[in-house]
Design a protein around this motif. Sequence first.
Motif, PDB file in Angstrom:
ATOM      1  N   THR A 112       0.827  -1.204   0.000  1.00 41.34           N
ATOM      2  CA  THR A 112       0.000   0.000   0.000  1.00 41.34           C
ATOM      3  C   THR A 112       0.865   1.259   0.000  1.00 41.34           C
ATOM      4  N   ASN A 113       1.911   1.259   0.805  1.00 46.16           N
ATOM      5  CA  ASN A 113       2.806   2.422   0.848  1.00 46.16           C
ATOM      6  C   ASN A 113       3.488   2.639  -0.506  1.00 46.16           C
ATOM      7  N   ASP A 114       3.926   1.548  -1.152  1.00 45.47           N
ATOM      8  CA  ASP A 114       4.562   1.668  -2.475  1.00 45.47           C
ATOM      9  C   ASP A 114       3.581   2.216  -3.499  1.00 45.47           C
ATOM     10  N   ALA A 115       2.333   1.750  -3.445  1.00 43.13           N
ATOM     11  CA  ALA A 115       1.323   2.222  -4.392  1.00 43.13           C
ATOM     12  C   ALA A 115       1.047   3.711  -4.181  1.00 43.13           C
ATOM     13  N   MET A 116       1.036   4.150  -2.927  1.00 39.31           N
ATOM     14  CA  MET A 116       0.790   5.567  -2.657  1.00 39.31           C
ATOM     15  C   MET A 116       1.963   6.444  -3.094  1.00 39.31           C
ATOM     16  N   ARG A 117       3.155   5.872  -3.134  1.00 45.48           N
ATOM     17  CA  ARG A 117       4.326   6.623  -3.587  1.00 45.48           C
ATOM     18  C   ARG A 117       4.413   6.701  -5.100  1.00 45.48           C
ATOM     19  N   GLY A 118       3.555   5.984  -5.815  1.00 43.89           N
ATOM     20  CA  GLY A 118       3.532   6.084  -7.269  1.00 43.89           C
ATOM     21  C   GLY A 118       4.070   4.876  -7.999  1.00 43.89           C
ATOM     22  N   ASP A 119       4.328   3.775  -7.297  1.00 45.62           N
ATOM     23  CA  ASP A 119       4.785   2.548  -7.959  1.00 45.62           C
ATOM     24  C   ASP A 119       3.612   1.957  -8.744  1.00 45.62           C
ATOM     25  N   VAL A 120       3.724   1.955 -10.073  1.00 51.27           N
ATOM     26  CA  VAL A 120       2.608   1.541 -10.925  1.00 51.27           C
ATOM     27  C   VAL A 120       2.303   0.053 -10.754  1.00 51.27           C
ATOM     28  N   ARG A 121       3.335  -0.777 -10.691  1.00 44.38           N
ATOM     29  CA  ARG A 121       3.094  -2.217 -10.529  1.00 44.38           C
ATOM     30  C   ARG A 121       2.432  -2.505  -9.189  1.00 44.38           C
ATOM     31  N   LEU A 162      -2.299  -3.893  -5.988  1.00 43.35           N
ATOM     32  CA  LEU A 162      -3.162  -3.522  -4.867  1.00 43.35           C
ATOM     33  C   LEU A 162      -4.616  -3.377  -5.311  1.00 43.35           C
ATOM     34  N   LEU A 163      -4.839  -2.750  -6.460  1.00 40.95           N
ATOM     35  CA  LEU A 163      -6.211  -2.600  -6.948  1.00 40.95           C
ATOM     36  C   LEU A 163      -6.843  -3.943  -7.279  1.00 40.95           C
ATOM     37  N   SER A 164      -6.067  -4.854  -7.848  1.00 37.41           N
ATOM     38  CA  SER A 164      -6.631  -6.178  -8.142  1.00 37.41           C
ATOM     39  C   SER A 164      -6.951  -6.933  -6.852  1.00 37.41           C
ATOM     40  N   LEU A 165      -6.109  -6.773  -5.831  1.00 41.32           N
ATOM     41  CA  LEU A 165      -6.393  -7.423  -4.543  1.00 41.32           C
ATOM     42  C   LEU A 165      -7.645  -6.830  -3.894  1.00 41.32           C
ATOM     43  N   ILE A 166      -7.782  -5.505  -3.991  1.00 42.89           N
ATOM     44  CA  ILE A 166      -8.962  -4.853  -3.422  1.00 42.89           C
ATOM     45  C   ILE A 166     -10.220  -5.332  -4.140  1.00 42.89           C
ATOM     46  N   GLU A 167     -10.127  -5.404  -5.465  1.00 46.27           N
ATOM     47  CA  GLU A 167     -11.286  -5.851  -6.250  1.00 46.27           C
ATOM     48  C   GLU A 167     -11.675  -7.271  -5.901  1.00 46.27           C
ATOM     49  N   ARG A 168     -10.682  -8.087  -5.633  1.00 47.83           N
ATOM     50  CA  ARG A 168     -10.958  -9.498  -5.372  1.00 47.83           C
ATOM     51  C   ARG A 168     -11.419  -9.766  -3.946  1.00 47.83           C
TER      52      ARG A 168
END
Length: 146
Positions: free
Chosen positions: A77-86, A91-97
């Motif tokens: 989550t922290n990496d995604a908030m820092r702008g890591d696209v992968r 994270l979005l796929s995990l949230i969706e699932r």
Amino acid sequence: MVDRIRIRKTSYAVGYGRPPEETRFRKGQSGNPKGRPRGSRSIGAILQAIIGQRITVTEHGTTRRIPALEVMLRRLTNDAMRGDVRGLKLLLSLIERYAQSPQAEHRIADLLAEDLTILARYQQDAGSLLANPRRKSKKKGRAHEI
């Protein structure tokens, strides 16, 4: 020479599920002596133990122990908030699932309400059929049971 050869007669016929006595396992002898060693664990069991182990984490000056899986998800989550696209995609796929959205819960409540009305209608129909089990058929003089 004939004395050395013994001719043994078995008391039963040798066949499927009935091996000759000479080739049977001896008492106390394992059928697979070099099989899986005791205490060996599967990869899944090892992974579960690693992910479930608690790790000491210091957050905002407080130290606490949380499972390794939670640490990994927080890091993602922290990496995604820092702008890591992968990391964001994962994270979005995990949230969706795995995450439940309020819209899904609202839709489930609607479905349950619809199901309850259907069940109430069914109970009324079943109650009327039980009260009047015999009805006349369209043909003369014949009645059938439901």
